[in-house]
Design a protein around this motif. Structure first.
Motif, mmCIF file in Angstrom:
data_model
loop_
_atom_site.group_PDB
_atom_site.id
_atom_site.type_symbol
_atom_site.label_atom_id
_atom_site.label_comp_id
_atom_site.label_asym_id
_atom_site.label_seq_id
_atom_site.Cartn_x
_atom_site.Cartn_y
_atom_site.Cartn_z
ATOM 1 N N ASN A 72 -68.495 40.005 5.348
ATOM 2 C CA ASN A 72 -68.766 40.952 6.433
ATOM 3 C C ASN A 72 -69.823 41.971 6.005
ATOM 4 O O ASN A 72 -69.855 43.094 6.484
ATOM 5 C CB ASN A 72 -67.483 41.662 6.872
ATOM 6 N N PHE A 73 -70.698 41.534 5.074
ATOM 7 C CA PHE A 73 -71.729 42.443 4.559
ATOM 8 C C PHE A 73 -72.745 42.787 5.639
ATOM 9 O O PHE A 73 -72.997 42.001 6.552
ATOM 10 C CB PHE A 73 -72.466 41.809 3.378
ATOM 11 N N ARG A 74 -73.362 43.965 5.501
ATOM 12 C CA ARG A 74 -74.423 44.376 6.403
ATOM 13 C C ARG A 74 -75.696 43.576 6.114
ATOM 14 O O ARG A 74 -75.902 43.058 5.017
ATOM 15 C CB ARG A 74 -74.720 45.868 6.225
ATOM 16 N N PHE A 75 -76.561 43.495 7.105
ATOM 17 C CA PHE A 75 -77.876 42.902 6.907
ATOM 18 C C PHE A 75 -78.830 43.978 6.395
ATOM 19 O O PHE A 75 -78.698 45.159 6.730
ATOM 20 C CB PHE A 75 -78.407 42.306 8.212
ATOM 21 N N GLY A 76 -79.781 43.558 5.586
ATOM 22 C CA GLY A 76 -80.746 44.498 5.054
ATOM 23 C C GLY A 76 -81.928 43.772 4.447
ATOM 24 O O GLY A 76 -82.145 42.592 4.699
ATOM 25 N N VAL A 77 -82.692 44.475 3.631
ATOM 26 C CA VAL A 77 -83.875 43.925 2.965
ATOM 27 C C VAL A 77 -83.652 44.004 1.462
ATOM 28 O O VAL A 77 -83.316 45.069 0.935
ATOM 29 C CB VAL A 77 -85.147 44.701 3.361
ATOM 30 N N LEU A 78 -83.854 42.870 0.762
ATOM 31 C CA LEU A 78 -83.565 42.779 -0.667
ATOM 32 C C LEU A 78 -84.753 42.187 -1.421
ATOM 33 O O LEU A 78 -84.702 41.059 -1.911
ATOM 34 C CB LEU A 78 -82.314 41.917 -0.893
ATOM 35 N N PRO A 79 -85.853 42.936 -1.537
ATOM 36 C CA PRO A 79 -87.061 42.389 -2.164
ATOM 37 C C PRO A 79 -86.880 42.047 -3.633
ATOM 38 O O PRO A 79 -87.547 41.139 -4.154
ATOM 39 C CB PRO A 79 -88.093 43.504 -1.976
ATOM 40 N N GLY A 80 -85.994 42.718 -4.323
ATOM 41 C CA GLY A 80 -85.841 42.476 -5.749
ATOM 42 C C GLY A 80 -84.698 41.552 -6.112
ATOM 43 O O GLY A 80 -84.399 41.372 -7.293
ATOM 44 N N GLU A 126 -79.766 39.570 3.049
ATOM 45 C CA GLU A 126 -81.031 39.407 3.766
ATOM 46 C C GLU A 126 -81.180 37.941 4.155
ATOM 47 O O GLU A 126 -81.269 37.067 3.289
ATOM 48 C CB GLU A 126 -82.237 39.837 2.938
ATOM 49 N N PRO A 127 -81.239 37.636 5.460
ATOM 50 C CA PRO A 127 -81.412 36.254 5.917
ATOM 51 C C PRO A 127 -82.876 35.859 5.908
ATOM 52 O O PRO A 127 -83.765 36.695 5.686
ATOM 53 C CB PRO A 127 -80.871 36.307 7.339
ATOM 54 N N ARG A 128 -83.159 34.593 6.159
ATOM 55 C CA ARG A 128 -84.542 34.128 6.232
ATOM 56 C C ARG A 128 -85.227 34.707 7.474
ATOM 57 O O ARG A 128 -84.572 35.046 8.473
ATOM 58 C CB ARG A 128 -84.595 32.600 6.257
ATOM 59 N N ASP A 129 -86.541 34.816 7.419
ATOM 60 C CA ASP A 129 -87.306 35.416 8.513
ATOM 61 C C ASP A 129 -87.083 34.694 9.842
ATOM 62 O O ASP A 129 -87.093 35.321 10.906
ATOM 63 C CB ASP A 129 -88.802 35.409 8.185
ATOM 64 N N ALA A 130 -86.872 33.383 9.789
ATOM 65 C CA ALA A 130 -86.769 32.579 11.008
ATOM 66 C C ALA A 130 -85.624 32.989 11.914
ATOM 67 O O ALA A 130 -85.644 32.703 13.120
ATOM 68 C CB ALA A 130 -86.639 31.096 10.642
ATOM 69 N N VAL A 131 -84.609 33.677 11.366
ATOM 70 C CA VAL A 131 -83.451 34.040 12.204
ATOM 71 C C VAL A 131 -83.261 35.550 12.325
ATOM 72 O O VAL A 131 -82.305 36.002 12.958
ATOM 73 C CB VAL A 131 -82.148 33.387 11.664
ATOM 74 N N LYS A 132 -84.141 36.347 11.732
ATOM 75 C CA LYS A 132 -83.957 37.805 11.775
ATOM 76 C C LYS A 132 -84.008 38.350 13.202
ATOM 77 O O LYS A 132 -83.218 39.220 13.573
ATOM 78 C CB LYS A 132 -85.004 38.491 10.904
#
Length: 321
Positions: free
Chosen positions: A141-149, A169-175
């Protein structure tokens, strides 16, 4: 009346009745999974799982066996769940469940037994998508976010999870699709969304417009549910601190069972409920408290009155006017 006319009339009646059955929205999560497999995703197993884009072979009424080679998937820790298709709630059941009184009195099992509105939310086809079981488990149930590292943990699957931060962080195709489902669920069922998550979803919505499949999926589900996701069609827009419609909690919006009223407030007034922060033991009023929309979803505890919050050991936020 001629025999041929009666035959035609009977056939028409049967066809209409059968069509009505097919277009009925599912009443339970189990029914929703079967309906999603048979009438939404029946011809999509070659187009890829939600988070990883893997193909799969349908098995049984709603399950599937994943082809790892089709996407370069590698099992991280759960081999059994890594081989099968599971139905992912894009907006986690715990997120909308925790904003229901039933969850505070016994969790998901209690909600399924005692709250018709929770069952409607859990079975909402707009919020369901086929995913590899292991990614469903790792997303939790984690939040979505951005994980560049953050490194990938599932082979070539473009899916990042940071367990320590409870972030995915999901793939760009489904954001973009994720954003519009989040808008829909929060608007339709009058859910609270933290400001940070609103900003992220608004950015994804702008950056990743609906794909042809997202539009087609919306139409297929719309025929079954009786309504489409208006954030996909563009008929509804999300703005910061959006005012929810609560359409999914109105008795007329569901042919199954009207939503039962909250203990000390009607559904229409649910937006006026008090938010408590389970971490800080501070509560925020819907008017006059600037941090009302900034409490993390996983820390939210709902109250119907200040007296109730104070009885549970909560104090009013110091920045409330």
């Amino acid at each position: 009346m001629s025999r041929s006319f009666r035959t035609v009339a009977l056939c028409l009646f049967v066809c209409l009745f059968h069509s009505a059955l097919l277009s009925a929205a599912p009443a339970t999560f189990e029914a929703a999974k079967t309906q999603a497999r048979q009438q939404v995703y029946h011809d999509r197993n070659d187009d890829g799982t939600f988070y990883c884009g893997c193909t799969w072979e349908w098995v049984g009424r709603s399950g599937g066996k994943v082809d790892h080679q089709s996407c370069g998937y590698q099992t991280r820790a759960q081999p059994n769940r890594a081989t099968r298709i599971e139905w992912e709630h894009i907006v986690p059941a715990s997120l909308f469940g925790q904003q229901r009184q039933c969850w505070q009195q016994g969790g998901r099992s209690n909600c399924k037994k005692s709250d018709p509105a929770f069952n409607v939310m859990e079975a909402d086809l707009h919020n369901l998508t086929p995913a590899i079981g292991e990614t469903n488990a790792d997303r939790s149930n984690f939040r979505f976010g951005v994980l560049p590292g953050t490194d990938y943990r599932h082979g070539q699957c473009d899916f990042k999870v940071e367990f320590s931060d409870r972030l995915v962080e999901p793939r760009d195709a489904v954001k973009g699709q994720i954003a519009r489902v989040w808008f829909y669920m929060h608007d339709h069922y009058n859910l609270n969304m933290a400001t940070q998550q609103q900003r992220l979803m608004m950015a994804w919505d702008r950056q990743y417009p609906p794909t042809p499949w997202e539009l087609e999926r919306n139409q297929r589900i719309g025929r079954l549910m009786g309504h489409e996701n208006l954030f996909i069609t563009g008929e509804r827009q999300w703005h910061l601190n959006h005012r929810n419609s609560g359409d999914g909690l109105r008795p007329a919006s569901s042919s199954r069972a009207p939503a039962s009223p909250a203990p000390a407030a009607t559904r229409a007034a649910q937006a006026e409920r008090i938010i408590g922060n389970q971490n800080s033991k501070v509560y925020h009023l819907p008017q006059g408290c600037p941090s009302y929309h900034q409490v993390s979803n996983r820390n939210i505890r709902w109250f119907d009155s200040e007296a109730e919050a104070q009885k549970q050991g909560y104090r009013k936020a110091g920045n409330c006017r």
